[in-house]
Design an enzyme around this catalytic site. Structure first.
Site, PDB file in Angstrom:
ATOM      1  N   ALA A 160       8.276  -0.452  -9.383  1.00 24.43           N
ATOM      2  CA  ALA A 160       9.013   0.312 -10.401  1.00 24.43           C
ATOM      3  C   ALA A 160       8.097   1.404 -10.950  1.00 24.43           C
ATOM      4  O   ALA A 160       6.877   1.269 -10.911  1.00 24.43           O
ATOM      5  CB  ALA A 160       9.443  -0.630 -11.513  1.00 24.43           C
ATOM      6  N   GLY A 162       8.380  -4.110  -7.680  1.00 18.56           N
ATOM      7  CA  GLY A 162       9.755  -3.789  -7.286  1.00 18.56           C
ATOM      8  C   GLY A 162       9.841  -3.394  -5.820  1.00 18.56           C
ATOM      9  O   GLY A 162      10.888  -3.558  -5.187  1.00 18.56           O
ATOM     10  N   GLU A 175      10.117  -6.550  -4.047  1.00 21.43           N
ATOM     11  CA  GLU A 175      11.441  -7.130  -4.372  1.00 21.43           C
ATOM     12  C   GLU A 175      12.538  -6.434  -3.586  1.00 21.43           C
ATOM     13  O   GLU A 175      13.490  -7.067  -3.128  1.00 21.43           O
ATOM     14  CB  GLU A 175      11.683  -7.040  -5.876  1.00 21.43           C
ATOM     15  CG  GLU A 175      10.726  -7.947  -6.651  1.00 21.43           C
ATOM     16  CD  GLU A 175      10.853  -7.782  -8.155  1.00 21.43           C
ATOM     17  OE1 GLU A 175      10.387  -6.750  -8.669  1.00 21.43           O
ATOM     18  OE2 GLU A 175      11.430  -8.668  -8.790  1.00 21.43           O
ATOM     19  N   GLU A 186       3.352  -7.588 -11.301  1.00 17.95           N
ATOM     20  CA  GLU A 186       3.957  -7.353 -12.616  1.00 17.95           C
ATOM     21  C   GLU A 186       3.244  -8.086 -13.740  1.00 17.95           C
ATOM     22  O   GLU A 186       3.131  -7.581 -14.862  1.00 17.95           O
ATOM     23  CB  GLU A 186       5.435  -7.773 -12.596  1.00 17.95           C
ATOM     24  CG  GLU A 186       6.357  -6.832 -11.853  1.00 17.95           C
ATOM     25  CD  GLU A 186       6.479  -7.158 -10.377  1.00 17.95           C
ATOM     26  OE1 GLU A 186       5.570  -7.821  -9.828  1.00 17.95           O
ATOM     27  OE2 GLU A 186       7.469  -6.742  -9.757  1.00 17.95           O
TER      28      GLU A 186
HETATM   29  C1  LIG Z   1      -2.181   0.401  -4.836  1.00 21.05           C
HETATM   30  C2  LIG Z   1      -1.557   1.551  -5.613  1.00 21.05           C
HETATM   31  C3  LIG Z   1      -0.076   1.618  -5.391  1.00 21.05           C
HETATM   32  C4  LIG Z   1      -2.188   2.868  -5.104  1.00 21.05           C
HETATM   33  O1  LIG Z   1      -3.576   2.841  -5.368  1.00 21.05           O
HETATM   34  P1  LIG Z   1      -4.463   4.162  -5.159  1.00 21.05           P
HETATM   35  O2  LIG Z   1      -4.162   4.734  -3.839  1.00 21.05           O
HETATM   36  O3  LIG Z   1      -5.854   3.772  -5.478  1.00 21.05           O
HETATM   37  O4  LIG Z   1      -3.945   5.221  -6.208  1.00 21.05           O
HETATM   38  P2  LIG Z   1      -3.873   5.155  -7.781  1.00 21.05           P
HETATM   39  O5  LIG Z   1      -4.872   6.070  -8.336  1.00 21.05           O
HETATM   40  O6  LIG Z   1      -3.893   3.768  -8.266  1.00 21.05           O
HETATM   41  O7  LIG Z   1      -2.418   5.721  -8.028  1.00 21.05           O
HETATM   42  C5  LIG Z   1      -2.082   7.049  -7.700  1.00 21.05           C
HETATM   43  C6  LIG Z   1      -1.198   7.614  -8.777  1.00 21.05           C
HETATM   44  O8  LIG Z   1       0.035   6.914  -8.773  1.00 21.05           O
HETATM   45  C7  LIG Z   1       0.299   6.382 -10.070  1.00 21.05           C
HETATM   46  N1  LIG Z   1       1.025   5.103  -9.874  1.00 21.05           N
HETATM   47  C8  LIG Z   1       0.690   4.104  -9.066  1.00 21.05           C
HETATM   48  N2  LIG Z   1       1.610   3.131  -9.112  1.00 21.05           N
HETATM   49  C9  LIG Z   1       2.551   3.563  -9.965  1.00 21.05           C
HETATM   50  C10 LIG Z   1       3.768   2.996 -10.428  1.00 21.05           C
HETATM   51  N3  LIG Z   1       4.221   1.797 -10.004  1.00 21.05           N
HETATM   52  N4  LIG Z   1       4.477   3.704 -11.316  1.00 21.05           N
HETATM   53  C11 LIG Z   1       4.056   4.909 -11.749  1.00 21.05           C
HETATM   54  N5  LIG Z   1       2.920   5.497 -11.347  1.00 21.05           N
HETATM   55  C12 LIG Z   1       2.187   4.827 -10.462  1.00 21.05           C
HETATM   56  C13 LIG Z   1      -1.079   6.192 -10.682  1.00 21.05           C
HETATM   57  O9  LIG Z   1      -0.986   6.160 -12.079  1.00 21.05           O
HETATM   58  C14 LIG Z   1      -1.779   7.432 -10.176  1.00 21.05           C
HETATM   59  O10 LIG Z   1      -1.321   8.512 -10.954  1.00 21.05           O
HETATM   60  P3  LIG Z   1      -2.321   9.614 -11.491  1.00 21.05           P
HETATM   61  O11 LIG Z   1      -2.916  10.240 -10.276  1.00 21.05           O
HETATM   62  O12 LIG Z   1      -3.358   8.897 -12.269  1.00 21.05           O
HETATM   63  O13 LIG Z   1      -1.499  10.526 -12.310  1.00 21.05           O
HETATM   64  C15 LIG Z   1      -1.889   1.393  -7.103  1.00 21.05           C
HETATM   65  O14 LIG Z   1      -1.567   2.558  -7.778  1.00 21.05           O
HETATM   66  C16 LIG Z   1      -1.166   0.275  -7.762  1.00 21.05           C
HETATM   67  O15 LIG Z   1      -1.584  -0.854  -7.667  1.00 21.05           O
HETATM   68  N6  LIG Z   1      -0.085   0.592  -8.481  1.00 21.05           N
HETATM   69  C17 LIG Z   1       0.623  -0.312  -9.342  1.00 21.05           C
HETATM   70  C18 LIG Z   1       1.439  -1.283  -8.588  1.00 21.05           C
HETATM   71  C19 LIG Z   1       2.215  -2.139  -9.538  1.00 21.05           C
HETATM   72  O16 LIG Z   1       1.699  -2.707 -10.462  1.00 21.05           O
HETATM   73  N7  LIG Z   1       3.509  -2.245  -9.284  1.00 21.05           N
HETATM   74  C20 LIG Z   1       4.392  -2.985 -10.100  1.00 21.05           C
HETATM   75  C21 LIG Z   1       5.093  -2.083 -11.033  1.00 21.05           C
HETATM   76  S1  LIG Z   1       6.145  -2.956 -12.148  1.00 21.05           S
HETATM   77  C22 LIG Z   1       7.456  -3.367 -11.201  1.00 21.05           C
HETATM   78  O17 LIG Z   1       7.521  -3.039 -10.061  1.00 21.05           O
HETATM   79  C23 LIG Z   1       8.519  -4.129 -11.893  1.00 21.05           C
HETATM   80  C24 LIG Z   1       9.596  -4.535 -11.227  1.00 21.05           C
HETATM   81  C25 LIG Z   1      10.645  -5.249 -11.926  1.00 21.05           C
HETATM   82  C26 LIG Z   1      11.564  -4.229 -12.413  1.00 21.05           C
HETATM   83  C27 LIG Z   1      12.326  -4.609 -13.504  1.00 21.05           C
HETATM   84  C28 LIG Z   1      13.149  -3.478 -13.940  1.00 21.05           C
HETATM   85  C29 LIG Z   1      13.027  -3.195 -15.348  1.00 21.05           C
HETATM   86  C30 LIG Z   1      14.048  -3.970 -16.103  1.00 21.05           C
HETATM   87  C31 LIG Z   1      14.045  -3.635 -17.485  1.00 21.05           C
HETATM   88  C32 LIG Z   1      14.338  -4.849 -18.313  1.00 21.05           C
HETATM   89  C33 LIG Z   1      14.901  -4.369 -19.521  1.00 21.05           C
HETATM   90  C34 LIG Z   1      14.821  -5.237 -20.663  1.00 21.05           C
HETATM   91  C35 LIG Z   1      15.283  -4.385 -21.775  1.00 21.05           C
HETATM   92  C36 LIG Z   1      15.077  -5.014 -23.029  1.00 21.05           C
HETATM   93  C37 LIG Z   1      15.492  -4.039 -24.080  1.00 21.05           C
HETATM   94  O18 LIG Z   1      16.656  -3.628 -24.084  1.00 21.05           O
HETATM   95  O19 LIG Z   1      14.678  -3.696 -24.907  1.00 21.05           O
END
Ligand SMILES: CC(C)(COP(=O)(O)OP(=O)(O)OC[C@H]1O[C@@H](n2cnc3c(N)ncnc32)[C@H](O)[C@@H]1OP(=O)(O)O)[C@@H](O)C(=O)NCCC(=O)NCCSC(=O)/C=C/CCCCCCCCCCCCC(=O)O
Length: 719
Positions: free
Chosen positions: A61, A100, A103, A123
């Site tokens: 996500a 995500g 998923e 997550e």
């Molecule tokens: C391994 C990586 C993917 C890549 O690593 P690397 O190549 O070393 O590069 P990085 O420097 O880390 O990243 C490059 C740039 O990309 C940005 N980045 C990376 N991942 C993300 C991401 N997921 N989202 C946004 N941006 C991202 C990073 O910041 C760098 O940017 P910049 O150059 O610094 O500007 C590595 O990046 C990595 O590990 N990433 C994270 C992976 C991760 O953790 N993924 C999980 C994300 S969470 C998720 O997926 C959740 C899923 C469930 C969804 C549920 C949906 C939401 C429901 C809402 C519920 C609502 C309740 C409401 C209640 C209310 O009403 O209040």
């Protein structure tokens, strides 16, 4: 944000296109939803492949969207539509499938991964749980115990492990996309129902309750107050006890609770702060984008004490050729044995061969003629370090970078004895240097941008979180630690015990309280520093009363403890009692209680009841106050740097985001008010005097942390 194409006649190819990691932003979710609908409706399409552009399937996500109101199609129905469809869908996983992203792949009927790909549900590290069906589908796919482990730790697994666990169906060294397209044609017409995970039951061993109870006990013990791992176990329990739809309902409820929590905000802040500190900039205009690091293939380490050994191991593990110099032959031999043992131990864990061939040991500094970068790690003594730097300056090639691992001495003073002050920089590692993730890169007033780039780049190669800091006494981390330690000692004088103070800090989330950490590090370290600073020992101003030094309150308690030969774990006694010298298990010591009581009587101090709140406010707010002064003095690029230093170097609980983030969460007016209160009560403690930056921020309505820079007085940056 998702490209649609029809390939090989009957396969719809859907490509996620959101660089750099194809995060599932609203636009990507819309793109996928439309593309899947189109593929399922088109009679010419018989099967579907989903892949990501640029060799990355999907990083999950879009974390940046979590702070904004949700727009676009939600993930859960999007993934359900894929699974429920009547055409086989194959995920072609290259690079990563995280969160995500995995998923989404679990909603597909088949998964094919490239051999270099990694998958995982991280997550929990963001204070969340896999709430797009991950907690319900993964246990159904791979079973309870492995799913619990992956979901509660967020661990990434390689394609090979994913194949063994059954997360992916095939692994290839060739293009995952090509194989997926071929595979998608082969599976046309095969029964889809068994591939729809939501229709399956979670395979349950007979001792299912024991597994869940043990997992809960384990995460509670490890989590140090973090809520997400606990919620993850609760969600997985639902995958066992409830039908799929009810399990999904439970997953959503738990996610709703976590999603708006301060812990989730803190952990997501840490995710971005960790990346932000790598993008350094200097007041000269030089920054990570315009400064090129020098190539470093051969490095040297001077001094094979604890720090030197750890640094040597870290360099070798990163593939550098290393010359290790130790002038004392006995120490050299001992260092050699320990470095080899550490490298062998690490290699064994990773089923690899230790790279002992990269090492050369010598007692002779003149063997450093061809090294590109030298890290001095000798005893923390300015005169000794200066002598080493003078020699290095004459024996090393003129463009070799000279680094010092000092934990707080003046980098400029060291640079001044060399003929190349612009090539001198601090690289402050934390013990054990091959394990701890933090590196403070200390900019001397003459360190060139190129040399900063070289140190930062080397830190990255070593897998460190490297933070640029200014050259002040103690740099950032140790400078902020002093008021924290002082407050802990003052609390003992006033009526607390070591276990009361430590208990409050551990309850807050530190792995160890301040007194346990001191015992672990050795109490003589601080004692020597205090002697050198004239705070104790023969250099004390005779006019100073015992509890006052250099114009401020001073507690001689740690000195008294050292004088009794209680030097911490290594002597079996310190602030606590240990079962033997070198023992690890701390028990409260009646002798220390007696020492404290006698001390209070001697100094006419009436002990009072001290609660956890006072411990936290005095220790943490004093530390935070110094953090504001660090910012005010221009010794850090921003609050993110300070926070990463504390999270990665000092055990600050990540789910509280670091000291500056914590201050913002508590509320700056509250921090200011409490500091003012304690300063009134303790007017002889200058560290409690609120910093002018904190006052200015409060007067200006406590702006969010990313706006604090606007309130610094100029010219401020010492970087
Ligand atoms: C391994 C990586 C993917 C890549 O690593 P690397 O190549 O070393 O590069 P990085 O420097 O880390 O990243 C490059 C740039 O990309 C940005 N980045 C990376 N991942 C993300 C991401 N997921 N989202 C946004 N941006 C991202 C990073 O910041 C760098 O940017 P910049 O150059 O610094 O500007 C590595 O990046 C990595 O590990 N990433 C994270 C992976 C991760 O953790 N993924 C999980 C994300 S969470 C998720 O997926 C959740 C899923 C469930 C969804 C549920 C949906 C939401 C429901 C809402 C519920 C609502 C309740 C409401 C209640 C209310 O009403 O209040």
């Amino acid at each position: 944000m998702a490209r649609y194409a029809q390939v090989q006649g009957s396969v719809a190819l859907i490509t996620l296109t959101n660089p750099p990691v194809n995060a599932l932003s609203a636009a990507v979710r819309l793109g996928i939803t439309e593309a899947v609908t189109r593929a399922l409706r088109d009679p010419k399409v018989k099967s579907v492949v989903i892949c990501g552009e640029n060799g990355v399937f999907c990083g999950g996500a879009d974390i940046r969207e979590f702070a904004k109101p949700m727009t676009g199609p939600p993930l859960v129905p999007m993934i359900s539509a894929i699974e429920e469809g009547d055409k086989p869908v194959v995920a072609a996983i290259e690079g990563v499938a995280f969160g995500g992203g995995l998923e989404l792949a679990l909603g597909c009927h088949y998964r094919i991964a490239h051999s270099k790909a990694r998958v995982g549900l991280p997550e929990v590290t963001l204070g969340l749980l896999p709430a797009a069906g991950g907690t319900q589908r993964l246990p159904r796919l791979i079973g309870l115990a492995p799913a619990l482990e992956l979901i509660t730790t967020g661990r990434h697994v390689t394609a090979q492990e994913a194949l063994k666990l059954g997360i992916v169906d095939k692994v290839t060294d060739q293009s995952a996309q090509d194989l997926a397209i071929q595979f998608a044609q082969e599976v046309i017409g095969q029964p889809l129902l068994p591939r729809k995970l939501s229709t399956q039951l979670t395979p349950c061993p007979p001792d299912v309750d024991t597994i869940l109870d043990e997992a809960m006990a384990r995460v509670k013990q490890r989590a140090r107050g973090a809520m997400a791992p606990v919620a993850c176990v609760q969600a997985v329990r639902a995958a066992v006890n409830l039908p799929y739809q009810a399990g999904m309902q439970k997953e959503q409820e738990l996610m709703a609770f976590l999603f708006r929590s301060s812990q989730a905000r803190a952990l997501q802040y840490c995710f971005f702060a960790q990346r932000a500190v790598g993008k350094w900039s200097l007041s000269s205009g030089a920054h990570s984008g315009n400064s090129k690091p020098r190539p470093v293939t051969k490095a040297a380490v001077i001094g094979l004490g604890t720090m030197g050994r750890g640094i040597t191991v870290a360099l070798v593990k990163a593939g550098l050729s290393v010359v290790a110099v130790e002038t004392n032959k006995k120490q050299l031999e001992m260092g050699k044995q320990m470095v080899s043992a550490m490298l062998k131990h690490d290699a064994q864990k990773m089923n690899a061969v230790p790279r002992l061939d990269l090492l050369h040991y010598t007692t002779d500094l003149s063997e450093l003629k061809n090294t590109d970068l030298i890290i001095e790690a000798v005893f923390e003594d300015m005169a000794l370090k200066k002598e080493v730097f003078k020699k290095l300056s004459s024996v090393c090639k003129p463009d070799a970078v000279l680094c010092t691992n000092t934990s707080g001495l003046d980098v400029d003073e060291l640079a001044s004895v060399t003929k190349r002050p612009e090539l001198v920089v601090g690289m402050h590692f934390f013990a054990p240097a091959h394990v701890m993730k933090l590196l403070e890169v200390v900019r001397g007033s003459r360190s060139s941008p190129e040399v900063m780039a070289t140190a930062m780049h080397l830190g990255k190669r070593l897998g460190k979180v490297s933070v640029v800091v200014g050259n002040c006494s103690g740099f950032v981390g140790n400078r902020m630690l002093r008021p924290y330690l002082d407050q802990a000692n003052f609390l003992l004088e006033e009526g607390a015990t070591p276990e009361l103070v430590d208990g409050a800090l551990e309850e807050f989330g530190f792995p160890m309280g301040v007194f346990k950490v001191s015992d672990l590090s050795g109490l003589d370290v601080g004692w020597r520093i205090r002697k050198e600073a004239g705070l104790t020992g023969p250099n004390v101003d005779p006019k100073d009363p015992l509890r006052r030094r250099q114009g401020r309150r001073y507690s001689p308690l740690p000195d008294l403890v050292c004088e009794q030969g209680r030097l911490g774990q290594k002597s079996g006694r310190g602030w606590y009692l240990y079962d033997k010298p070198g023992g690890r298990v701390a028990t409260p010591d009646p002798d220390i209680h007696k020492l404290l009581e006698d001390y209070r009587v001697r100094h006419g101090i009436r002990p009072r009841q001290i609660g956890s709140q006072e411990v936290l406010e005095r220790c943490l707010f004093a530390l935070i106050n110094e953090g504001f002064r660090v910012l005010e003095d221009g010794m850090a690029m921003g609050p993110e740097g300070i926070d990463m230093i504390y999270v990665f170097g000092y055990g600050w609980p990540r789910h509280r985001g670091g000291p500056m983030f914590y201050a913002a969460m508590v509320g700056l007016p509250r921090v200011l008010e409490r500091l003012e209160y304690y300063q009134q009560v303790h007017p002889d403690v200058p560290h409690l005097q609120p910093s002018s930056l904190l006052r200015r921020l409060v007067v200006n309505g406590s702006p969010p942390l990313d706006k604090w820079r606007d309130f610094l007085q100029r010219p401020h940056s010492q970087l």
